[in-house]
Design an enzyme around this catalytic site. Sequence first.
Site, mmCIF file in Angstrom:
data_model
loop_
_atom_site.group_PDB
_atom_site.id
_atom_site.type_symbol
_atom_site.label_atom_id
_atom_site.label_comp_id
_atom_site.label_asym_id
_atom_site.label_seq_id
_atom_site.Cartn_x
_atom_site.Cartn_y
_atom_site.Cartn_z
ATOM 1 N N GLY A 98 8.839 -1.294 -9.987
ATOM 2 C CA GLY A 98 9.347 -0.842 -8.689
ATOM 3 C C GLY A 98 8.666 0.428 -8.223
ATOM 4 O O GLY A 98 7.552 0.745 -8.646
ATOM 5 N N HIS A 143 0.130 -1.051 -5.716
ATOM 6 C CA HIS A 143 0.707 -2.337 -6.137
ATOM 7 C C HIS A 143 0.254 -3.455 -5.198
ATOM 8 O O HIS A 143 -0.075 -4.558 -5.646
ATOM 9 C CB HIS A 143 2.240 -2.270 -6.123
ATOM 10 C CG HIS A 143 2.824 -1.342 -7.145
ATOM 11 N ND1 HIS A 143 3.351 -0.128 -6.825
ATOM 12 C CD2 HIS A 143 2.954 -1.456 -8.492
ATOM 13 C CE1 HIS A 143 3.797 0.474 -7.920
ATOM 14 N NE2 HIS A 143 3.564 -0.313 -8.943
ATOM 15 N N SER A 181 0.226 6.561 -7.378
ATOM 16 C CA SER A 181 1.144 6.411 -8.504
ATOM 17 C C SER A 181 2.561 6.616 -7.998
ATOM 18 O O SER A 181 2.801 7.377 -7.041
ATOM 19 C CB SER A 181 0.826 7.452 -9.585
ATOM 20 O OG SER A 181 1.873 7.545 -10.525
#
Length: 282
Positions: A31, A37, A187
């Site tokens: 998550g 991502h 990040s």
Amino acid sequence: MEVLKSKKILQDFIERQKEMGKKIGFAPTMGALHDGHLSLYKMAREENDLVVSSIFVNPTQFNNPEDLEKYPRDINRDISILEKSGLVDAVYVPEVTDIYPEKTESQHYNFDGLEDEMEGKSRPGHFDGVGTVVEELFKQVKPDNAYFGEKDFQQLAIIKKMTEKQNLPIKIKGVPIFRAENGLALSSRNQRLDKERKEDSKIIYETLKKVNEWFRVLTVPEIKQRVQDIFDHQRGMQLEYFLIADERTLKETDFFYKDRSFRAFIVVVVDGVRLIDNMHLD
């Protein structure tokens, strides 16, 4: 996009897709999603018929219970990001019991020493936790291809090793580090830095670029001293470690051998936030 909230729902979904002969691409996450991502899902979309994500904060890979407690969780935000991206067909959001039906504990793995280098030295058992959750997710999702970012290069190497040793029929794909405009590797931890400190932290990427130039003309000890000197003069930044390692074994080197590939690894703590980065040395 389908949201699959249990192991049983996931398995029924995967079985239907397999019956239709669809090739499945998978990228597991914890998550706190960001554009890094999404770069995984972009590659997965290009190479597969179906793209699956998962969101699960894995308790067995945290050495410090406080870190587990502090880890950012906003499942509705993450699902919204995936839906808006248009890159993902389904997201698996398991309960702890879907992954650990009996005890919440790790299996023990032999990663041929990869687990003893760098992050493994200060985080005992961490990579056993990573291996355990990824193997279980692989067995449940049954992907053809799985995608992981090169920012966590040691983790990527360990997942490749685990997949090979467990004889899992999955191709592991490394995805290049996704960076902000100033070069800072994206990040989930970056969310804890304000705008000014994010800008200051570009020095990490700038240093790695200098290392890539220096390694052609300087020795490893000389490079390490120069990196240390840079961070000795940065306000509120502490160089936790910098090293150059063989990309295959992850063992630190003090000499550049012509027949090997090397990568520079760096960890810097900025106002209490631990940032990691790396770069292949050309």
